[in-house]
Design an enzyme around this catalytic site. Structure first.
Site, PDB file in Angstrom:
ATOM      1  N   GLU A 195      -0.432  -0.533  -3.499  1.00  0.00           N
ATOM      2  CA  GLU A 195       0.823   0.067  -3.333  1.00  0.00           C
ATOM      3  C   GLU A 195       0.794   1.914  -3.197  1.00  0.00           C
ATOM      4  O   GLU A 195       0.062   2.187  -4.471  1.00  0.00           O
ATOM      5  CB  GLU A 195       2.055  -0.099  -3.815  1.00  0.00           C
ATOM      6  N   ARG A 239       4.043  -9.158  -7.697  1.00  0.00           N
ATOM      7  CA  ARG A 239       3.459  -7.876  -7.504  1.00  0.00           C
ATOM      8  C   ARG A 239       2.316  -8.286  -6.742  1.00  0.00           C
ATOM      9  O   ARG A 239       1.694  -9.425  -6.360  1.00  0.00           O
ATOM     10  CB  ARG A 239       2.481  -7.753  -9.022  1.00  0.00           C
ATOM     11  N   HIS A 262       8.447  -2.592  -1.221  1.00  0.00           N
ATOM     12  CA  HIS A 262       8.792  -3.066  -2.622  1.00  0.00           C
ATOM     13  C   HIS A 262      10.088  -2.586  -3.164  1.00  0.00           C
ATOM     14  O   HIS A 262      10.334  -1.597  -3.870  1.00  0.00           O
ATOM     15  CB  HIS A 262       7.927  -2.200  -3.527  1.00  0.00           C
TER      16      HIS A 262
END
Lengths: 334, 334
Positions: A282, A253, A300
């Site tokens: 994000e 992450r 991602h």
């Protein structure tokens, strides 16, 4: 169109049917993970035909007590506030490997079961981690960009560094970390790791802190969960310890790394490079990254392939079917 | 500057010294592979201080018989014509793994020894092959380009395909092919191969033609030499057999593939994608590639890393020292 039609038919009948309700808590496209089927022993309320959860409950207060399960994706939290809205909730099912968007403690307290992707994505994420590592070290995306820029002086492109034999430090030795280690062993890399606890069955050297791991390796690969203990686990000190030739790969992450410090270190050459599939805020990706050649940026998508999308749709459905048949979840978190 | 000075001093003394002469047959920068040292039992004529071979011999006809060894790189052929110019030549030493720029038959006929990079680059080339494969399949360079274009809709980026478990066909099962197979086994890929002969010690399935290999796999990785038998070994028929989801990786030589047909197949979606480190007419890269998202382009740098450059300099020097001490070559070709 057929599915859409199908949705509408099922939804029209939903007000009178007695099937338990499953709310898809995600963007409109999220409906791809769970398409209605006649065989389902539950009814889907999906975001392509409904407003977001809060609004939906405000408009349909009677559903507050009919929603028994929520399928949620990252960026669509299931926190105490959401749990408060849904007093009948008994299952939270996420199609992601990470669960940092779910308040697990509160779920546990309320007796709500939680399922995740389990190990479904481990291979794809590990593949991406290895690709990002070679990509940064061997400057592949940069070289591709260079050729496409039509400067056309291929011989002038700077040399990359060798992967074979490098010392690799893996942070988080769960299933993804293990898959990364397995792959990099085939490149004759020397693996060591940091995780919450030393794994008695693993012979790789264990370091009890990320700082020690960075001091003793050429590469740090982040494969761990994001939580209060791991937020900014890669800070300036860790990056300086990794050093000017060092590479950081993040498939965990974004907030595992102090992104501002990472940017500084990349710009000033304090580390060699970074391969990033995830970012701190994000979908925002800081613009300063875009002019750097020592970074490879990925939106991602570590877990997402054509194959894994089919796999996760099946797994979400299987978990829901199991739950509504009073059987154990296939991939329980709690 | 120190080296340059050193060159000049040694070269000034060269006209009277009796050391055998080694001509560096390559671009000016090629001198990086062999720097003069006082301990050398040979004298280097290098391209940063001399004109190219033909011109050099025309200007210095007495050197025609003093040049005993040539160190040559790709694009600087040692063909019958060059061999004719150098009647005293006894060694051709190339720092490349491939020898298609050397007329091996003519060298053999004239009793000239030839040395190459041997296996020095195998690991780096194999690393690049794997990286190009994942890069094409998982759309890494394309995704990096997409993010940098600042369209900023990361979720809209198309899905890639899974590498783990794919059927891989390796063409050319020499050291590079073996290193590629070793790496991809760790990704649980199923390996099969085509080569001049079936290798009795290998358990991977063998196909006697590239067409059969392509028919039975998802990916073709070219790791073989370029010669009359292998030129355009990947033609339209092979590409159609590989199919719309198929990927071709070329870390061998450009002319192993019919490049015009490859471009057509990529544009028309007849194959899934290609990762290319080599091109048919280097350094020319056809402009039509630059607008394609299903290709990853690399400027023939499979072998070149900071580490391998040091390694090859040492190996070239060791081969020359051995030769001039009447010892066997370390990495003989013939």
């Amino acid at each position: 169109m057929a599915n859409q039609k199908n949705n509408i038919i099922i939804e029209q009948s939903s007000e009178d049917n007695n099937l338990p309700k499953v709310f898809l808590h995600g963007p409109p496209k999220f409906s791809i993970v769970l398409q209605p089927k006649p065989s389902h022993n539950f009814h889907i309320l999906n975001p392509s035909s409904h407003p977001p959860l809060h609004e939906f409950i405000a408009l349909n207060p009677h559903h507050a007590s009919s929603i028994t399960a929520v399928v949620c994706t990252g960026g669509f939290p299931v926190n105490a506030e959401v749990l408060q809205l849904l007093p009948s909730l008994r299952l939270v099912c996420t199609p992601s490997a990470g669960t940092n968007h779910i308040d697990l403690f509160e779920c546990l307290r309320r007796g709500i079961q939680v399922s995740s992707a389990g190990n479904l994505f481990s291979e794809d994420v590990a593949d991406l981690a290895v690709a990002l590592l070679i990509d940064v070290g061997r400057k592949i995306s940069a070289a591709d960009r260079f050729l496409r820029s039509q400067l056309q002086k291929p011989w002038d492109f700077p040399l990359g560094s060798k992967l074979t034999g490098k010392k690799i430090g893996i942070v988080g030795m769960g299933r993804i970390g293990l898959e990364v280690a397995k792959r990099l062993e085939a490149f004759s890399c020397m693996i060591s790791y940091n995780s919450r606890n030393k794994k008695p069955l693993l012979s790789y050297p264990f370091f009890s802190s990320v700082l020690e791991l960075a001091t003793n390796t050429n590469v740090i690969i982040l494969c761990c969960d994001l939580n209060d203990q791991t937020r900014h686990i890669v800070n300036k000190e860790v990056m300086l310890a990794l050093g000017k030739g060092g590479i950081i790969v993040n498939v965990g992450r974004g907030a595992l790394i102090d992104e501002k410090e990472l940017l500084k270190c990349l710009i000033e050459g304090e580390i060699g490079g970074a391969g990033l599939d995830v970012f701190e805020n994000e979908p925002h990706v800081p613009k300063e990254f875009f002019s750097l050649d020592n970074v490879v940026l990925s939106p991602h998508k570590g877990a997402l392939t054509s194959e894994s999308l089919i796999g996760i749709s099946q797994l979400v459905e299987q978990n829901l079917k199991a739950f509504f048949s009073n059987k154990p979840l296939l991939t329980p978190v709690i």
